[in-house]
Write a protein that holds these residues in place. Sequence first.
Motif, mmCIF file in Angstrom:
data_model
loop_
_atom_site.group_PDB
_atom_site.id
_atom_site.type_symbol
_atom_site.label_atom_id
_atom_site.label_comp_id
_atom_site.label_asym_id
_atom_site.label_seq_id
_atom_site.Cartn_x
_atom_site.Cartn_y
_atom_site.Cartn_z
ATOM 1 N N LYS A 175 -0.836 7.403 0.540
ATOM 2 C CA LYS A 175 -0.298 6.805 1.783
ATOM 3 C C LYS A 175 -1.312 5.847 2.390
ATOM 4 O O LYS A 175 -0.970 4.746 2.809
ATOM 5 C CB LYS A 175 0.034 7.909 2.796
ATOM 6 C CG LYS A 175 1.375 8.561 2.526
ATOM 7 C CD LYS A 175 1.641 9.726 3.485
ATOM 8 C CE LYS A 175 2.507 10.758 2.788
ATOM 9 N NZ LYS A 175 2.366 12.103 3.294
ATOM 10 N N ALA A 176 -2.584 6.283 2.425
ATOM 11 C CA ALA A 176 -3.631 5.435 3.027
ATOM 12 C C ALA A 176 -3.815 4.154 2.224
ATOM 13 O O ALA A 176 -4.117 3.095 2.784
ATOM 14 C CB ALA A 176 -4.943 6.212 3.105
ATOM 15 N N MET A 177 -3.595 4.223 0.902
ATOM 16 C CA MET A 177 -3.862 3.051 0.052
ATOM 17 C C MET A 177 -2.760 1.994 0.153
ATOM 18 O O MET A 177 -2.955 0.854 -0.253
ATOM 19 C CB MET A 177 -4.013 3.477 -1.423
ATOM 20 C CG MET A 177 -5.337 4.173 -1.715
ATOM 21 S SD MET A 177 -5.671 4.330 -3.486
ATOM 22 C CE MET A 177 -4.375 5.427 -4.009
ATOM 23 N N GLN A 178 -1.603 2.412 0.689
ATOM 24 C CA GLN A 178 -0.432 1.530 0.695
ATOM 25 C C GLN A 178 -0.739 0.166 1.332
ATOM 26 O O GLN A 178 -0.272 -0.869 0.861
ATOM 27 C CB GLN A 178 0.711 2.211 1.437
ATOM 28 C CG GLN A 178 2.059 1.627 1.101
ATOM 29 C CD GLN A 178 3.173 2.329 1.865
ATOM 30 O OE1 GLN A 178 2.919 3.076 2.812
ATOM 31 N NE2 GLN A 178 4.397 2.086 1.472
ATOM 32 N N GLU A 179 -1.515 0.181 2.411
ATOM 33 C CA GLU A 179 -1.746 -1.061 3.166
ATOM 34 C C GLU A 179 -3.096 -1.704 2.853
ATOM 35 O O GLU A 179 -3.552 -2.575 3.592
ATOM 36 C CB GLU A 179 -1.675 -0.770 4.676
ATOM 37 C CG GLU A 179 -0.377 -0.127 5.160
ATOM 38 C CD GLU A 179 0.822 -1.052 4.947
ATOM 39 O OE1 GLU A 179 0.627 -2.283 4.960
ATOM 40 O OE2 GLU A 179 1.947 -0.530 4.748
#
Length: 258
Positions: free
Chosen positions: A68-72
């Motif tokens: 989730k953190a890597m998505q952006e």
Amino acid sequence: MHFNYLKFEKRGKIGILTLNRPEALNALNKDVFKELSCFLEDRETIQSIRVLVVTGEGKAFVAGADIKAMQEYSPQMAYDFSEIGKVVFDQIANLEIPVIAAINGFALGGGLELALSCDIRVASEKARLGLPEVNLGLIPGFNGTQRLPRLVGAGNAMYLMMLGEGVTAAEAYQLGVVQKLAPPESVLEISLELAEKMASKSPNALRLIKLMVREGLELSSEDAGKMESKEFGRLFKEDQKERKEGIDAFLEKRKPNW
Ligand code: HXC
């Protein structure tokens, strides 16, 4: 020291470090790395133990980097994240004491890379291990592309990375990723038994074995051999108390006292 995502417990000379973010299967984000780094830099704690066991809370060891953190992430953020993880995992690999990964469940992606930075791996027979980054259009980024082939050879490493499916603990054992299998309820217990045995050995010899193996892998076998002879010779200097104690104890038919 207070941690949000880690738990630490000392049992005699053994330290147990538990990744404690079970709601996200202990996924690694910057905050987890910050805490890990803080823990590893705490010299007083590290020097008070002889072996460190790393494990995970709940059903996973670690299910990887936090997706989730890597998505952006921007390219720079992704680069920095990869570097942060590498620094922390190198801190583990470079600790002067043995580190055992007690793989209680999923060890995927960055989670397997964490286990690879430890010295040996004990896995639950029910654990699943793998590098699934290829399914996300990613590659392992915490040194997995380098540590895994050094451990199990290029063919086995490519197999794990290119299929991205993960393997059972038994397959991981056959491939040489895992050194010991344990019934699910006894992973920690068996890891602690190994840790106890190691804790009874010469701390200086353990430190040097770790150094020789890790540094030697980066050198030509000729240079690595020279480094080994040099260190072996140094063990016979006057001030090397553990070598003297070890040999004296054997000849006097008693246990060494390190
Ligand atoms: C963030 C994660 C996560 C992850 C699990 N969760 N893995 N969150 N990052 N890597 C979260 C889920 O979103 C879910 O949150 C909760 O944990 C429970 O997971 P479930 O999927 O519901 O559990 P289950 O059905 O048992 O499946 C377990 C699993 C699956 C097979 C391990 O979670 C999974 O495939 N996870 C991803 C594994 C992976 O691809 N890892 C590699 C990441 S890339 P909610 O909120 O829904 O309850 C990587 C790159 C490293 O590691 C290099 C970076 C530089």
